[in-house]
Design an enzyme around this catalytic site. Sequence first.
Site, PDB file in Angstrom:
ATOM      1  N   THR A 104     -23.895  18.311  29.737  1.00 54.98           N
ATOM      2  CA  THR A 104     -25.786  17.906  30.090  1.00 54.98           C
ATOM      3  C   THR A 104     -26.023  17.958  31.406  1.00 54.98           C
ATOM      4  O   THR A 104     -27.101  17.990  31.638  1.00 54.98           O
ATOM      5  CB  THR A 104     -25.962  16.168  29.550  1.00 54.98           C
ATOM      6  OG1 THR A 104     -25.420  16.494  30.251  1.00 54.98           O
ATOM      7  CG2 THR A 104     -25.335  16.461  28.225  1.00 54.98           C
ATOM      8  N   GLY A 105     -24.619  18.713  32.564  1.00 56.28           N
ATOM      9  CA  GLY A 105     -25.254  18.731  33.655  1.00 56.28           C
ATOM     10  C   GLY A 105     -25.903  19.965  33.645  1.00 56.28           C
ATOM     11  O   GLY A 105     -26.272  20.944  32.713  1.00 56.28           O
ATOM     12  N   CYS A 130     -19.596  27.445  44.426  1.00 56.79           N
ATOM     13  CA  CYS A 130     -20.440  28.635  44.856  1.00 56.79           C
ATOM     14  C   CYS A 130     -21.274  30.016  45.975  1.00 56.79           C
ATOM     15  O   CYS A 130     -21.222  30.981  45.933  1.00 56.79           O
ATOM     16  CB  CYS A 130     -21.832  28.178  44.241  1.00 56.79           C
ATOM     17  SG  CYS A 130     -22.654  26.502  45.385  1.00 56.79           S
ATOM     18  N   GLN A 157     -29.946  27.441  50.331  1.00 52.06           N
ATOM     19  CA  GLN A 157     -29.329  27.524  49.382  1.00 52.06           C
ATOM     20  C   GLN A 157     -30.474  26.615  48.632  1.00 52.06           C
ATOM     21  O   GLN A 157     -31.667  26.503  49.200  1.00 52.06           O
ATOM     22  CB  GLN A 157     -28.338  26.747  49.153  1.00 52.06           C
ATOM     23  CG  GLN A 157     -27.204  27.550  50.424  1.00 52.06           C
ATOM     24  CD  GLN A 157     -25.664  26.104  50.400  1.00 52.06           C
ATOM     25  OE1 GLN A 157     -25.130  26.673  50.840  1.00 52.06           O
ATOM     26  NE2 GLN A 157     -25.593  25.797  49.295  1.00 52.06           N
ATOM     27  N   HIS A 167     -28.745  31.574  45.032  1.00 51.30           N
ATOM     28  CA  HIS A 167     -28.459  31.015  46.927  1.00 51.30           C
ATOM     29  C   HIS A 167     -28.353  32.375  47.740  1.00 51.30           C
ATOM     30  O   HIS A 167     -28.091  33.480  47.217  1.00 51.30           O
ATOM     31  CB  HIS A 167     -26.799  30.728  47.287  1.00 51.30           C
ATOM     32  CG  HIS A 167     -26.625  29.291  46.562  1.00 51.30           C
ATOM     33  ND1 HIS A 167     -27.630  28.030  46.584  1.00 51.30           N
ATOM     34  CD2 HIS A 167     -26.006  28.380  46.079  1.00 51.30           C
ATOM     35  CE1 HIS A 167     -27.240  26.974  45.744  1.00 51.30           C
ATOM     36  NE2 HIS A 167     -25.951  27.247  45.982  1.00 51.30           N
TER      37      HIS A 167
END
Lengths: 343, 343
Positions: B9-10, B125, B152, B238
Amino acid sequence: MRLAIVGATGAVGHELLRVLEKSSLQFDHLALYASPRSAGSTLMFKGEPLTVQATPDGPIDADVILASAGGSVSKALAPVWVKGGALVIDNSSAFRYDDAVPLVIPEVNGQAALKHQGIIANPNCTTAIAAVAVWPLHQRYGVKRMIVSTYQATSGAGAKGMQELETQTHRLLHGQAAEAEVFAHPIPFNVIPHIDSFQDNGYTKEEMKVAWETQKIFGEPDLVVSCTAVRIPTMRTHSEAITLELHHPATPDEARELLRHAPGVEVRDDPAAQLYPMPLTASGKYDVEVGRIRASLAFEGGLELFVSGDQLLKGAALNAVQIAEYLQEQGALGQPTRATALS
Amino acid sequence: MRLAIVGATGAVGHELLRVLEKSSLQFDHLALYASPRSAGSTLMFKGEPLTVQATPDGPIDADVILASAGGSVSKALAPVWVKGGALVIDNSSAFRYDDAVPLVIPEVNGQAALKHQGIIANPNCTTAIAAVAVWPLHQRYGVKRMIVSTYQATSGAGAKGMQELETQTHRLLHGQAAEAEVFAHPIPFNVIPHIDSFQDNGYTKEEMKVAWETQKIFGEPDLVVSCTAVRIPTMRTHSEAITLELHHPATPDEARELLRHAPGVEVRDDPAAQLYPMPLTASGKYDVEVGRIRASLAFEGGLELFVSGDQLLKGAALNAVQIAEYLQEQGALGQPTRATALS
C-alpha cells in the site's frame, strides 16, 4: 551626497530601499527611477512616499547611482551617468568582466572599489553567496579546486519569477496545467538545470559567472571552479553545495571556528540539533548561512559545505549598499574626477 | 511462480503493481501484504481487485517476495521468509552492506544476483539513478572520483512525504504556516540538506549510501565518491549533478554517443532546444534522463552531467522487478536451496 536607484520597482529595488533604511550610509537625497510604465507610482522610504520617475536617456543628477534595471539599461546608460558625474554601482553583468571595472564584495576585496573609474560592478548573486563563505577558507588553506552545485530560487529572475512560482503552483494544486513564461519550463515541483544562456562549452552563462567572478574577486585567475546552476521551486535565497580541494589540509572544526569569526557569515552547523543552512531560515538575513562543514570524501584535507544566502540581499541589494558604505567610510565616495558631494 | 509484495500500500508498492502489469515476469499468483491497518483494503491489478492481507510474523507462502515495508520489517522478517523458501528482493537498506547479499542493478551487475543466498538487495534510489548513467562511462573511461549533489523529491519519504508537500504548500499559499511532520523542517519552498540520519563523519546516511553502494555495485571498493544529499520541494523524481574525474580522458560527444546505447538511459541533451533532464519529463519514465554532458572545468578530461530519474521506478519498484525478470530469464528464479516454482 545624492543617491539614486535605477530599477527601483523591481525585486532588488525593493530590497535596496529596505537595506538603505537600516544602512549607515549618509545621503541627503534619494531619487527613484524605473521604466516609464512605473513612473508616477510611489514607494515608501522611512515612512515617506517617494515618487518613481521614468529613467531618463541622459545623465542623472546624483552622486551615486545604484543600478538594478538589467544589463541592457546599464550597458547603454551607465557610461552616460558616469560622464554626468555619478559613481555607478551596477548590479547587472554588463561591466563585471571589464578589466577597468572593479568587481567587489566588501568582505573579500573592498579595496578594489577604491580603484574605480566611475563604475563598480556588483557580483552575480550565486558568486557573492559562495564567496563570503569560501574566501576565509581560501586565505587560510588556499583553494585549489572548487566544485559548486546550486539550488537557486525563483527570485533570481526577479519579482515576476516569484510570482510565476506562486500562481503556477496554485494552478497545479487546483488541477490546472502549469504554464511557463518567465522560466523555460514550468517551475512548480520541478527542477530546471538551465539559468541564463548556454555557452559553447556546454555551461550556462550563470555557471561561468561563478567561475569568472570568483577568479576576479579572489584575484586568482587560475583558480579551478566548476559549477552546475539549477533553478528549483523556492521563492528566495539561493543554496549551494560546495566541494573544496585545498592546498593546505583543513579540519572541519578549525574551518568552523574560522568561519565563526568571518564577516558576512553565520555558521549554522549543528546537525544533531537539525541546524544547517536553509532558505527558510536564511531568507531576509544579511549573513550567509554556512553549515554541513565536513571533511571531504573527494579530496584529502579538503572540505565540503552547504550555504544558503538571500540572493536579493547579499547577492544583490545588500552588497551594493555595502560597497557604498565602504567607500564612504574610506572617504572615497563620489567619482574621482569630480568634486565631492554637492548637496 | 508465486509472487508476493510486502508493503503493497506504500508509494513503492503502488509502483510495483503498475510495473508488474507491464512486466515480462511470468507468475501465477500475486499476494499483497501490508501493515494490519491496511488489511482488507483492495488494490487493482490488471483490472482485478486484490485484497491486502496483514503481513504475518512467520513465513509467507511465495517463491519471490518483493519487500518494501521499511528496514525494520525486512530486518526482522526477511530471514524468516528465506527459511520458508522464498527469494526476497528487498528494497530496504537492511541487508545492502552484508557481504553475503548481492546489491544489484541489472544494467550494471545483474550477474551478482545469481549468487544470492535467499536475499537480494535493491539499491538506494539516489545510487541507482546515478549508477545507470555513470556505469557505462566507468567501463569506458574509468571513474577515479565522483562528486554528487542531489535534488531529491519528497516521494523519497513515501506517499506521506508527497502528501506533506502538497498539503503544506496549500497552507502556505493560503497564508497559513507550514508544519513539518514527515520532514525535519517545512518543505514547501524550502531546501533541506538532511536526508536520513547524520553519521559521525558529518555525512548523512543517505550520502554515505551513495558512496558505499556505488562502490559495491561497481565492484570498486576504492572508488572515491562524495555526495551532498538535499531534499527539495518536488513530488517525485530525483535529480543529481555529477562531476567525474576519469582515468582516461573523455569528450562530451563521445560520452553522449556511448550513453545513447546504454541500457536504462535516455540521453536528453540538447540545450539549444531547452532539452535536459527534469523531474517534469522524467517522472513516470523507466529510463533515467541524462543531459548537460560537458567537459569538466574541474578535472581535465573529466565530465559533468545532470541526471533525473524517477526514484519510485528505477530507484525502487522498477529495479526490483528487473532483478526478478533477469533471474527468470537466466532460469535462476527461486531460492537455490529449493525446488522450482510450485504453482
